[in-house]
Design an enzyme around this catalytic site. Structure first.
Site, PDB file in Angstrom:
ATOM      1  N   ASP A  46       0.833  -1.213   0.000  1.00 42.05           N
ATOM      2  CA  ASP A  46       0.000   0.000   0.000  1.00 42.05           C
ATOM      3  C   ASP A  46       0.865   1.259   0.000  1.00 42.05           C
ATOM      4  OD1 ASP A  46      -3.101  -0.665   0.820  1.00 42.05           O
ATOM      5  OD2 ASP A  46      -1.756  -2.129   1.693  1.00 42.05           O
ATOM      6  N   THR A 139      -7.055  -5.260   0.208  1.00 46.01           N
ATOM      7  CA  THR A 139      -5.840  -5.599   0.971  1.00 46.01           C
ATOM      8  C   THR A 139      -5.929  -6.995   1.574  1.00 46.01           C
ATOM      9  OG1 THR A 139      -5.569  -3.256   1.487  1.00 46.01           O
ATOM     10  CG2 THR A 139      -4.273  -4.789   2.778  1.00 46.01           C
TER      11      THR A 139
END
Length: 349
Positions: A46, A139
């Site tokens: 990320d 995620t």
């Protein structure tokens, strides 16, 4: 030159470069998970992908605002993790030097990386040029080895003009049947759209852009034969309501559960048909970066995207879709039928 040619090319290359980093992280066990205030996991992928993409946007469009999902506060408090991420950012470059130069080349040092990560703090809104970025959408899918997407969209005065999705684990072949499976050869696809110019897909590469192909949603003649996609996480979308809607529509085929905006890309190219994301609680507000790119790509591929009440998604009210509840995406010919079933099910609660 068509409108937004420079923005589209920059977005495609920036997302493609970021997927090089996310795939490096995806194939290692050390994904470096932290938890945000809302307990959602954040990985090295990320932070690294956000740094690479914002650096490219800053180089090409220095005055544009950016709504990014991550901020660098936790990295400033954890210098070893920051160094680890910077090492990945430094190594993640496109193998064509001219193309890499278009994105501004490498990020200079750790401090420069932290600064670009923190450049994604725009409040959004309906004025001016604002990019919405989700560096690793899905995620939890990324962590479990499933589908995920690198997502970038440009909004001008609250209207989405450019959308790009990098989906490293989806098949390149637009005709491949929809599946949550990951692995094997021929994976990695880049979807894109510009308002009024249609939607395309192309293979992800480690250099310049591959040739594009136009994509279209599949026409659904018999709604009972439709394939619908939903989120893997029950905390993101109401699986029970969605099953009831499928039943009302006469759909007996099992839904395909897949993380991330890979669902939008899949239905846009006709690998699936419907995408439902229904609210799990009344106070939940969807984030704009979770939908902006996919919304445009599906609409430009001949689909319709609304909330559960039939309203278009409104990306001009800040960092969330606070005026919308849920998402219903379907080919134009059957969207009204699907929406009617959604309203019946939600109205009966």
């Amino acid at each position: 030159m068509s409108p937004y040619t420079h923005e589209l090319r920059t977005a495609l290359l920036a997302v493609q470069r970021a997927t090089l980093l996310t795939q490096t992280v995806f194939h290692t066990n050390a994904k470096g998970t932290l938890s945000k205030d809302d307990a959602s996991p954040v990985t090295i992928g990320d932070f690294g992908a956000q740094a690479l993409i914002i650096a490219a946007l800053r180089h090409n469009f220095p005055d544009d605002e950016i709504v990014g999902e991550e901020e660098a506060k936790s990295l400033r408090e954890n210098t070893s993790l920051a160094e680890q991420i910077f090492a990945l950012v430094k190594e993640s470059k496109l193998q064509d030097p001219d193309v890499e130069a278009e994105l501004g080349g490498p990020v200079k040092d750790v401090e420069a990386m932290l600064a670009v990560i923190d450049a994604g703090k725009s409040a959004g809104g309906d004025k001016g040029r604002v990019w919405a970025l989700d560096p690793v959408d899905g995620t939890k899918g990324f962590l479990r080895g499933g589908q995920y997407a690198v997502c970038l969209a440009l909004m001008v005065d609250g209207d989405v003009k450019v959308g790009v999705l990098g989906c490293p684990n989806l098949p390149v072949d637009d005709a491949a049947p929809i599946s949550a499976d990951v692995g094997g050869e021929g994976k990695g696809v880049l979807f894109s759209a510009v308002q009024g110019q249609g939607a395309t897909s192309r293979p992800l590469t480690d250099g310049g852009l591959a040739a594009e192909k136009e994509i279209k949603m599949k026409e659904v003649g018999d709604i009972t034969q439709a394939t619908f996609c939903e989120s893997v996480e029950a905390g993101h979308s109401s699986h029970g309501d969605q099953a009831e809607i499928a039943k009302r529509l006469g759909i007996s085929k099992e839904s395909v559960r897949m993380d991330s905006q890979a669902k939008y890309g899949s239905i846009a190219r006709g690998a699936g048909d419907l995408y439902l994301r229904l609210p799990v609680r009344q106070d939940y507000e969807e984030k704009i970066w979770d939908h902006a790119a996919g919304d445009l790509i599906v609409r430009e591929a001949g689909g319709e995207v609304t909330d559960a009440e039939g309203k278009r998604l409104d990306f001009g009210v800040g960092r969330t879709l606070k005026r919308n509840k849920g998402v219903v995406a379907a080919p134009q010919g059957v969207h009204e039928t699907v929406l009617k079933a959604v309203k019946e099910v939600l109205g009966s609660k």
